[in-house]
Enzyme design. Structure first.
Site, mmCIF file in Angstrom:
data_model
loop_
_atom_site.group_PDB
_atom_site.id
_atom_site.type_symbol
_atom_site.label_atom_id
_atom_site.label_comp_id
_atom_site.label_asym_id
_atom_site.label_seq_id
_atom_site.Cartn_x
_atom_site.Cartn_y
_atom_site.Cartn_z
ATOM 1 C CG HIS A 27 -7.913 0.269 -6.736
ATOM 2 N ND1 HIS A 27 -7.872 0.873 -5.496
ATOM 3 C CD2 HIS A 27 -9.136 -0.323 -6.805
ATOM 4 C CE1 HIS A 27 -9.002 0.673 -4.857
ATOM 5 N NE2 HIS A 27 -9.784 -0.059 -5.630
ATOM 6 N NE ARG B 135 -12.255 -5.655 -3.308
ATOM 7 C CZ ARG B 135 -13.532 -5.693 -2.992
ATOM 8 N NH1 ARG B 135 -14.054 -6.808 -2.533
ATOM 9 N NH2 ARG B 135 -14.292 -4.630 -3.118
ATOM 10 N N PRO C 139 -8.935 2.811 7.307
ATOM 11 C CG PRO C 139 -9.452 4.824 8.330
ATOM 12 C CD PRO C 139 -8.822 4.261 7.098
ATOM 13 C CG ASP C 140 -12.605 1.444 3.819
ATOM 14 O OD1 ASP C 140 -11.395 1.246 4.034
ATOM 15 O OD2 ASP C 140 -13.111 1.305 2.688
ATOM 16 N NE ARG C 141 -13.268 -3.518 1.398
ATOM 17 C CZ ARG C 141 -14.465 -4.076 1.261
ATOM 18 N NH1 ARG C 141 -14.921 -4.890 2.198
ATOM 19 N NH2 ARG C 141 -15.210 -3.839 0.198
ATOM 20 N NE ARG D 48 -9.831 -7.203 0.387
ATOM 21 C CZ ARG D 48 -9.369 -6.039 -0.057
ATOM 22 N NH1 ARG D 48 -8.148 -5.957 -0.558
ATOM 23 N NH2 ARG D 48 -10.108 -4.950 -0.018
ATOM 24 C CG HIS E 294 -7.456 -1.994 2.648
ATOM 25 N ND1 HIS E 294 -8.536 -1.417 3.270
ATOM 26 C CD2 HIS E 294 -7.855 -2.244 1.375
ATOM 27 C CE1 HIS E 294 -9.545 -1.331 2.413
ATOM 28 N NE2 HIS E 294 -9.155 -1.829 1.263
ATOM 29 C CG ASP F 63 -12.598 6.631 -6.264
ATOM 30 O OD1 ASP F 63 -12.753 6.169 -7.420
ATOM 31 O OD2 ASP F 63 -12.979 6.023 -5.244
ATOM 32 C CB SER G 51 -12.197 4.075 -2.484
ATOM 33 O OG SER G 51 -12.466 3.237 -3.593
#
Length: 531
Positions: A480, A154, A262-264, A187, A124, A462, A63
């Site tokens: 993904h 994941r 960054p996001d997680r 996670r 990540h 995306d 993403s």
């Protein structure tokens, strides 16, 4: 300035193309309206993984990089590729912030904590980077090394942590038993990004204070026990090592957080470093527990301004003249809309790492991008999104239709999270419901935006996910994919080129639709065939 026809970029997160199969939730959802769009308007299949989005060859998209490239109009070498190069050349061992951290630990006779998603998923993090830092620390003479591991399941197959950690234990043994696995957390707990502080609380306890949290004496046995109660790697309940009872994070210790995306990483890192972060104003945390001002915290990349540590191993170089920034400079009015889970993607990532919207959390009067506005729709508070596969798609559409009726915006960026977030649960039937929900919402948007307001929709994704819910071995697939993704443009007056399209060409194509000159920073061309 006002465009003749407004454009709406609809990003269906995790919506890929694959052959018909019982695990193809996209195909099996019978998305009738999407099929109508494909029969009516020009569309094509585009690359959204590997070299096409600045990743290593055959690396699945994600993403973050997907949204960056949708807004960039160029190929941007992504964090994974950069860090792979740094690791391969051993430059990571010479990185200034990492070396200073080694010096800090030696000076204080304290512990070095290596924390991050221990996975080869490459979305990540990648465990090669953590292992390279571990080896560099040993070479530097550091002997007190703690691993605070986050397990994946994941972006990988669901139960690989056992083998990954077994290999790590062997590596520790080969290095004279320097290093110990001090804590473990799935996670689901350590990498929440939606302010579910009850999850972060448990991970924090395992790392910092050892209170009200599980423990283990044998890490491999603990993982097996979790597997036996149907907790795959993502859901492993945080626990600390009884053989390292006093190995919790203490004053004068250092942490190197090896996640590059960054996001997680933001939420747990902010809790560890920033006493003014919202979690510390929340009843989940008390001031007496805060030690962030007494440790050295290093992140691999910049996460957010809410992570107050100044120590960033690889500081960002934000992109300039991305689509949103360029339209803003031209005086065009734009809107970003998504639910909480994906709001950073339609802001920070879509803007090439520029934080105009405070990672999507800014109020409209705080946004530093001229003529830009945001609608943040709360995500459902459920344990996993297969419990509500519709997520907040209906509410997003309701709000979007209100905005469209105002006739104010020249450009709108919309994210629907369903295919990705429900796909990550591995629940095939729920993912089919998620896809069907989006089909219904696209129809509503098309009727209002295209038919009533003469707008143009650019509908794409995306990366892939929901189209392969069962892998070639017959196992549940939560990760993904490297699938191609659709790009549908609701303009009957254009033709599209079919020469290896890629999602990074979406931004120049949107400018072409608006009859606006493409800036030189956008190195890729429009997909519209003018011949």
């Amino acid at each position: 300035m006002k465009v003749k026809r407004p454009v709406l970029l609809a990003i269906l997160d995790g919506w890929g193309i694959s052959e018909p199969d019982k695990g193809n939730a996209v195909d099996n959802a019978n998305m009738v309206f999407v099929e109508y769009l494909k029969k009516t308007y020009p569309w094509l299949k585009a690359h959204a993984s590997g070299k096409w989005v600045g990743l290593p060859e055959n690396q699945m998209g994600n993403s973050e990089v997907g949204h960056i490239h949708l807004g960039a109009g160029r190929i941007n070498l992504e964090s994974l590729a950069k860090l792979n190069h740094e690791t391969k050349t051993n430059n990571i061992a010479k990185n200034d912030e990492i070396v200073k951290t080694f010096e800090y630990v030696k000076k204080n006779n304290s512990a070095l904590h290596l924390m991050g998603l221990f996975s080869n998923g490459g979305v990540h993090s990648h465990f090669d980077h953590m292992i390279a830092i571990y080896k560099a620390a040993i070479d530097y003479g550091i002997t007190n090394i703690k691993f605070d591991l986050i397990t994946d399941g994941r972006d990988t197959k669901p139960k690989l942590a056992y083998d990954f950690i077994k290999d790590l234990l062997e590596l520790i043994k080969q290095n004279n038993n320097i290093g110990i696995i001090s804590s473990i957390s799935g996670r689901y707990y350590a990498m929440d990004r939606d302010k579910r502080f009850d999850r972060s609380r448990i991970a924090y306890n395992a790392i910092v204070n050892r209170n009200n949290v599980r423990s283990f004496t044998n890490i491999l046995d603990y993982i097996q026990q979790e597997y036996m109660i149907n907790h795959d790697d993502e859901m492993i309940i945080p626990a600390f090592n009884q053989d390292d009872l006093n190995g919790n994070l203490k004053a004068n210790d250092a942490i190197i957080m090896t996640n590059f995306r960054p996001d997680r990483a933001i939420q747990i890192s902010s809790i560890l470093t920033n006493k003014n972060y919202i979690a510390w104003q929340n009843e989940a945390f008390s001031d007496a527990e805060f030690i962030g001002d007494k440790i050295r915290f290093v992140s691999m990349m910049k996460y957010s301004d809410s992570v107050t540590s100044p120590h960033i191993a690889y500081p960002p170089k934000p992109l300039t003249n991305t689509l949103g920034q360029y339209l803003s400079q031209l005086g065009l009015k734009q809107l970003r809309i998504a639910e909480t889970e994906k709001i950073a993607h339609v802001t920070f990532f879509f803007d090439g790492g520029n934080d105009y919207f405070k990672n999507g959390l800014a109020k409209n009067d705080e946004i530093t991008l001229a003529n830009a506005y945001i609608d943040l729709i709360p995500s459902a508070k459920v344990a996993t999104y297969d419990l509500k596969p519709q997520m907040s798609a209906v509410e997003i559409t309701d709000k979007l239709l209100e905005e469209i009726k105002k006739d104010e915006f020249d450009f709108i960026v919309l994210n629907f999270a369903n295919c990705d977030m429900v796909g990550h649960t591995g629940n095939n039937k729920a993912t089919e419901i998620a896809c069907k929900t989006l089909d219904e919402q696209l129809k509503r948007i098309h009727e209002e935006f295209v038919l009533r307001h003469n707008g143009i929709m650019v509908i794409t994704a995306d990366h892939g996910n929901a189209e392969i819910m069962i892998d070639k071995d017959g196992q549940v697939n939560k990760k993904h994919t490297t699938s191609l993704v659709p790009i549908i443009i609701t303009d009957l007056n254009i033709k599209l080129k079919q020469n290896d399209p890629e999602i990074a060409k979406v931004a120049p194509t949107i400018l072409d639709l608006m009859n606006i000159e493409i800036p030189k920073e956008m190195e890729l061309e429009s997909m519209i065939d003018h011949n």
